[in-house]
Design a protein around this motif. Structure first.
Motif, PDB file in Angstrom:
ATOM      1  N   ALA A  36     -12.889  37.216  -1.354  1.00  0.00           N
ATOM      2  CA  ALA A  36     -11.984  37.173  -0.207  1.00  0.00           C
ATOM      3  C   ALA A  36     -12.585  37.967   0.946  1.00  0.00           C
ATOM      4  O   ALA A  36     -13.110  39.064   0.753  1.00  0.00           O
ATOM      5  CB  ALA A  36     -10.623  37.745  -0.589  1.00  0.00           C
ATOM      6  N   ASP A 114      -9.471  40.986  -4.057  1.00  0.00           N
ATOM      7  CA  ASP A 114      -9.319  39.588  -3.651  1.00  0.00           C
ATOM      8  C   ASP A 114      -7.989  39.297  -2.982  1.00  0.00           C
ATOM      9  O   ASP A 114      -7.618  38.146  -2.806  1.00  0.00           O
ATOM     10  CB  ASP A 114      -9.438  38.662  -4.877  1.00  0.00           C
ATOM     11  CG  ASP A 114     -10.849  38.226  -5.126  1.00  0.00           C
ATOM     12  OD1 ASP A 114     -11.168  37.881  -6.267  1.00  0.00           O
ATOM     13  OD2 ASP A 114     -11.647  38.224  -4.164  1.00  0.00           O
ATOM     14  N   SER A 139      -2.108  36.935   0.262  1.00  0.00           N
ATOM     15  CA  SER A 139      -2.979  35.833  -0.086  1.00  0.00           C
ATOM     16  C   SER A 139      -3.918  36.325  -1.179  1.00  0.00           C
ATOM     17  O   SER A 139      -4.494  37.391  -1.073  1.00  0.00           O
ATOM     18  CB  SER A 139      -3.735  35.422   1.176  1.00  0.00           C
ATOM     19  OG  SER A 139      -4.916  34.784   0.860  1.00  0.00           O
ATOM     20  N   GLN A 140      -4.046  35.541  -2.227  1.00  0.00           N
ATOM     21  CA  GLN A 140      -4.816  35.980  -3.391  1.00  0.00           C
ATOM     22  C   GLN A 140      -5.804  34.905  -3.825  1.00  0.00           C
ATOM     23  O   GLN A 140      -5.390  33.775  -4.079  1.00  0.00           O
ATOM     24  CB  GLN A 140      -3.837  36.281  -4.523  1.00  0.00           C
ATOM     25  CG  GLN A 140      -4.457  36.598  -5.855  1.00  0.00           C
ATOM     26  CD  GLN A 140      -5.037  37.980  -5.865  1.00  0.00           C
ATOM     27  OE1 GLN A 140      -4.375  38.950  -5.561  1.00  0.00           O
ATOM     28  NE2 GLN A 140      -6.305  38.059  -6.192  1.00  0.00           N
ATOM     29  N   GLU A 141      -7.077  35.262  -3.940  1.00  0.00           N
ATOM     30  CA  GLU A 141      -8.072  34.304  -4.434  1.00  0.00           C
ATOM     31  C   GLU A 141      -8.241  34.500  -5.914  1.00  0.00           C
ATOM     32  O   GLU A 141      -8.263  35.619  -6.392  1.00  0.00           O
ATOM     33  CB  GLU A 141      -9.437  34.564  -3.773  1.00  0.00           C
ATOM     34  CG  GLU A 141      -9.561  33.943  -2.423  1.00  0.00           C
ATOM     35  CD  GLU A 141     -10.998  33.886  -1.931  1.00  0.00           C
ATOM     36  OE1 GLU A 141     -11.155  33.705  -0.723  1.00  0.00           O
ATOM     37  OE2 GLU A 141     -11.929  34.029  -2.738  1.00  0.00           O
ATOM     38  N   GLY A 145     -12.701  32.043  -6.729  1.00  0.00           N
ATOM     39  CA  GLY A 145     -12.566  31.632  -5.342  1.00  0.00           C
ATOM     40  C   GLY A 145     -12.191  30.164  -5.179  1.00  0.00           C
ATOM     41  O   GLY A 145     -12.116  29.650  -4.075  1.00  0.00           O
ATOM     42  N   THR A 148      -6.589  29.645  -3.885  1.00  0.00           N
ATOM     43  CA  THR A 148      -6.004  30.734  -3.107  1.00  0.00           C
ATOM     44  C   THR A 148      -4.508  30.537  -3.119  1.00  0.00           C
ATOM     45  O   THR A 148      -4.019  29.463  -2.766  1.00  0.00           O
ATOM     46  CB  THR A 148      -6.511  30.720  -1.649  1.00  0.00           C
ATOM     47  OG1 THR A 148      -7.929  30.709  -1.648  1.00  0.00           O
ATOM     48  CG2 THR A 148      -6.028  31.940  -0.888  1.00  0.00           C
TER      49      THR A 148
END
Lengths: 375, 168, 77
Positions: A36, A114, A139-141, A145, A148
């Motif tokens: 991130a 992240d 927001s979270q990856e 990756g 999201t």
């Protein structure tokens, strides 16, 4: 099972699974790749304009973003609307007026592993309406990756007034949103979004009138409104150095209003770095259950607000981005110049022109000129 | 039911932390670094095994990777500092466009060799899990450190590790 | 109610399954993400322009939400 019943089942489910879903995603928050990144530092200077249906609105807009290259990125935006309105509603009952609206936002992103957490504040002011809102988004990856996940919440308080007397009412709005962005292949990404909005307070329009058997009476809307919107977006890359975008959004609310929005867009590189984008958007909605162009009997809730009628609008947009420069030395690292123009055709099914009695329709032009600089 | 759900969630949270933090790599600390030959910006071909005897930093980067661009000036500082005492950096660019990679490296002030892995075979060989990806190899050709991604402050870790390897 | 219970169980089952896996291989490796990083593969290249369109539609259409703009109210009579 029709849409309304489906939605009545889905919304509580989404709300109930959101906590386990949140825990699930936080569990894998730090796994595999840490990828991130905060948004880039940039400044956008834009001039915007709208003209159609007797209304013109134009003004400047400024956006600045700056981070500390580590874990914080702050942003600020200032937007002005200079409005002159001789819209169909104004023509029917009033005279042309001019107004100015100022809109300011301030916010900060915080990056930890992240996860990016964003807190922001927005204020909108005009002579007879002011709105303040606070928003929080995360927001979270995860999955290297590939995915999201976004979750957000907003609370706002609006004060509704009239320019000609000391009318003063309030309304509160709460927004709740979830989103998932997923890489499908190295050329294809999709995004799913859900947003629920709950409003409570004075939701009518202080100036508008409804019509009963040809006579104008003050309009009245219910004092609560809850809505759900579901959208899916898809973006695919093609060998001819272009991409195809497809968006669909379904909306429904407790006022009986439902809508479908479709949008398709093609972006293409012209030359090395310039981009041309053409898009087409189709929107259609059916009326709120207390809407009528001309009521045959008085009801508790009545509105003749064309925004709540049965209508459709189609937009054709063209946007050209000229790549000015890009280098790693000098104060600005990249600069783009974008010109965008759109034509929107509004066609109303059950809203008529107050004089001719014909179904109302009009064309609007929207334009933006934008200078973006990265530093 | 609610209590069970909370307990289960907490157990998941903890086991998830343990379960997924140990990701397996094709390369690991202690093994000999897989050999490869790539064309470079300075000579025709560079072979990793021929550089044995030096402390080598392999840095996988791309022009479209923002953290990579932030990292490169820091790597140049390390290169300038330790180049004369048996250290080198190989900047492995995975861009399809070699010219773009060389231009960006020059703009960022990088003087260390840029190798072109435009077919991405070496990235696959090293099973790159993040961008950027940095490997420190000792004088015997053994992998001693793996760094996933780049965050401000990593350059201090690099510097410390390089000095230790140079002292051996 | 039943749907949410099933969904919750599925999520928990998925979590247990995932914890069993000791490694996760994203099927698009980090070094294959060049195209995804391209500006033409961004949903919103110009947030300012998208925000303006969002406002234009928000004022004239009865729907709101699941878009990109957050915050702001407008009387726009």
């Amino acid at each position: 099972m029709n849409y309304i019943n489906k939605i009545k089942i889905i919304r509580p489910i989404l709300q109930q699974v959101s906590i386990p879903a949140l825990i699930l995603l936080l569990t894998f928050a730090h796994s595999v790749a840490e990828a991130a990144v905060l948004a880039e530092d940039r400044v956008d200077v834009m001039t915007h304009s709208y003209s159609g249906g007797g209304v013109t609105a134009q003004g400047p807009a400024l956006l600045v973003r700056k981070g500390n290259d580590k874990s914080y990125s702050a942003f600020a935006s200032y937007y002005v609307d200079n409005v002159t309105s001789a819209s169909i509603d104004v023509q029917a009952q009033a005279s042309q007026y001019s107004e100015k609206r100022d809109d300011i936002s301030l916010g900060v992103d915080y990056l930890y592993n992240d996860t990016i957490t964003t807190a922001s504040f927005n204020n909108s002011e005009e002579s007879d309406y002011s709105s303040d809102s606070v928003n929080i988004d995360m927001s979270q990856e995860f999955f290297g990756g590939m995915s999201t996940f976004n979750i957000g919440y907003s609370a706002s308080n609006d004060i509704v007034k009239r320019v000609d007397n000391d009318f003063n009412q309030e309304l509160n709005r709460y927004r709740y949103r979830l989103g998932l962005s997923q890489i499908l292949t190295k050329n294809w990404i999709i995004s799913l979004n859900f947003e629920s909005i709950a409003e409570k307070g004075y939701l009518s329009n202080a100036y508008r009138s409804a019509r009963v058997l040809g006579a104008y009476v003050p309009e009245l809307s219910p004092s609560t409104r809850t809505s759900e919107a579901y959208s899916i977006r898809s973006l695919t890359y093609f060998d001819w150095r272009g991409s195809l975008r497809f968006d669909y959004r379904f909306y429904t609310d407790t006022w009986g209003l439902q809508s479908d929005t479709y949008e398709i867009g093609i972006s293409k590189y012209l030359g090395e770095k310039n981009i041309l984008e053409l898009s087409y958007r189709m929107y259609s909605q059916n009326k709120a259950n207390f809407y009528s162009d001309n009521f045959t009997a008085e009801m508790i809730y009545m509105t003749r607000d064309k925004e709540l009628s049965t209508f459709s609008d189609t937009t054709l947009k063209a946007k050209y981005t000229y790549h000015m420069f890009e280098n790693d030395s000098g104060f600005f690292s990249k600069g783009n110049f974008t010109v965008s123009i759109g034509l929107i055709q509004f066609d109303y099914d059950d809203f008529t022109h107050y004089r001719t009695g014909e179904k109302y329709s009009y064309t609007a032009t929207v334009a933006q000129i934008l200078l973006s600089l990265w530093y | 039911m609610k209590n069970i759900k909370t307990t289960l969630s907490i157990i998941l949270l903890l086991s998830g932390s343990i379960g997924l933090s140990s990701t397996s790599y094709a390369v690991s600390v202690g093994q000999i670094s897989p050999d490869f030959t790539l064309s470079s910006s300075t000579k025709i071909n560079t072979r990793l095994a021929e550089l044995r005897g030096q402390v080598i930093m392999l840095n996988f980067w791309a022009t479209w990777c923002n953290p990579c661009r932030v990292e490169i000036p820091h790597l140049q500082k390390l290169y300038a500092q330790y180049e004369d005492i048996g250290f080198t950096i190989l900047g492995v660019s995975i861009d399809n466009n070699k010219t773009k990679a060389v231009k960006m490296a020059n703009d960022l002030g990088a003087k260390f060799p840029i190798l072109f892995d435009n077919t991405q075979n070496v990235s696959k060989l090293y099973s790159i899990k993040t961008m950027p990806f940095t490997i420190l190899i000792d004088r015997d050709g053994k992998i001693r450190h793996l760094f996933q991604g780049y965050k401000p402050g990593y350059e201090a870790k690099y510097s410390k590790a390089i000095r230790e390897l140079l002292r051996e | 109610m039943l749907y949410s219970k099933i969904l919750n169980l599925l999520i928990i089952a998925l979590a247990l399954f995932l914890t069993g896996c000791s490694s996760w291989e994203p099927w698009v490796a980090p070094y294959e993400r060049e195209i995804l990083a391209d500006p033409i593969m961004s949903f919103s290249r110009q947030p300012s322009i998208d925000s303006h369109y969002s406002h234009v539609y928000g004022v004239r259409e009865g729907s709101h939400g699941a878009g990109t703009s957050i915050g702001g109210g407008c009387g726009c009579n």
